[in-house]
Design a protein around this motif. Sequence first.
Motif, PDB file in Angstrom:
ATOM      1  N   THR A 117      -5.053   6.600  -0.999  1.00 40.76           N
ATOM      2  CA  THR A 117      -4.203   5.421  -0.910  1.00 40.76           C
ATOM      3  C   THR A 117      -4.444   4.515  -2.109  1.00 40.76           C
ATOM      4  OG1 THR A 117      -3.581   3.519   0.476  1.00 40.76           O
ATOM      5  CG2 THR A 117      -5.888   4.158   0.492  1.00 40.76           C
ATOM      6  N   ARG A 138      -0.872  -2.494   4.165  1.00 39.96           N
ATOM      7  CA  ARG A 138      -2.226  -2.541   3.623  1.00 39.96           C
ATOM      8  C   ARG A 138      -2.787  -1.134   3.519  1.00 39.96           C
ATOM      9  NH1 ARG A 138      -5.943  -2.266   7.965  1.00 39.96           N
ATOM     10  NH2 ARG A 138      -4.937  -2.341  10.004  1.00 39.96           N
ATOM     11  N   ARG A 139      -3.793  -0.983   2.666  1.00 37.88           N
ATOM     12  CA  ARG A 139      -4.448   0.310   2.538  1.00 37.88           C
ATOM     13  C   ARG A 139      -5.062   0.715   3.865  1.00 37.88           C
ATOM     14  NH1 ARG A 139      -8.762   0.974  -2.016  1.00 37.88           N
ATOM     15  NH2 ARG A 139      -9.791  -0.231  -0.403  1.00 37.88           N
ATOM     16  N   THR A 172      -8.039   1.959  -5.085  1.00 33.69           N
ATOM     17  CA  THR A 172      -7.807   3.264  -4.480  1.00 33.69           C
ATOM     18  C   THR A 172      -8.888   3.610  -3.463  1.00 33.69           C
ATOM     19  OG1 THR A 172      -9.039   4.381  -6.233  1.00 33.69           O
ATOM     20  CG2 THR A 172      -6.670   4.126  -6.566  1.00 33.69           C
ATOM     21  N   ARG A 193      -3.067   0.454  -3.872  1.00 38.27           N
ATOM     22  CA  ARG A 193      -2.294  -0.779  -3.752  1.00 38.27           C
ATOM     23  C   ARG A 193      -1.469  -0.989  -5.004  1.00 38.27           C
ATOM     24  NH1 ARG A 193      -5.723  -5.878  -2.098  1.00 38.27           N
ATOM     25  NH2 ARG A 193      -3.605  -6.724  -2.072  1.00 38.27           N
ATOM     26  N   GLY A 235       0.324   5.545   0.333  1.00 40.18           N
ATOM     27  CA  GLY A 235      -0.640   6.561   0.700  1.00 40.18           C
ATOM     28  C   GLY A 235      -0.066   7.955   0.555  1.00 40.18           C
ATOM     29  N   ALA A 273       0.827  -1.204   0.000  1.00 43.22           N
ATOM     30  CA  ALA A 273       0.000   0.000   0.000  1.00 43.22           C
ATOM     31  C   ALA A 273       0.859   1.251   0.000  1.00 43.22           C
ATOM     32  CB  ALA A 273      -0.912   0.011   1.217  1.00 43.22           C
TER      33      ALA A 273
END
Length: 122
Positions: A50, A101-102, A58, A52, A35, A33
């Motif tokens: 954010t 991770r997001r 998104t 991936r 951001g 991820a």
Amino acid sequence: QVQLVESGGGLVQAGGSLRLSCAASGRTFSRDAMGWFRQAPGKEREFVATIRWTTGSTYYADSVSGRLTISRDNAKNTVYLQMNSLKPEDTDVYYCAAGYRRSLRERDYDYWGQGTQVTVSS
């Protein structure tokens, strides 16, 4: 280790556009991820968007949805933030970050760039 370097900030008039870039290097495969956050002097860092690396999915903060677009170029290990219809309240230091991770939460990202200043004049 992941190294992040932002670029593309500057001074722009209200209604104008900028594109920020975040070049990632090192063990980029270890963090899926990416951001963008922003921070004004004396204020907390605020989530912007954010994405991936793997799926390109998104998520945006409500305050920027429709005006700012996050994208990535996997071949270049670079994430972008296209900023359109800029407003004076978008004036901040913009940071990119890498995490597992997001997430909308700052604490879920463990690598950060040095930031790039965006100033929008009225």
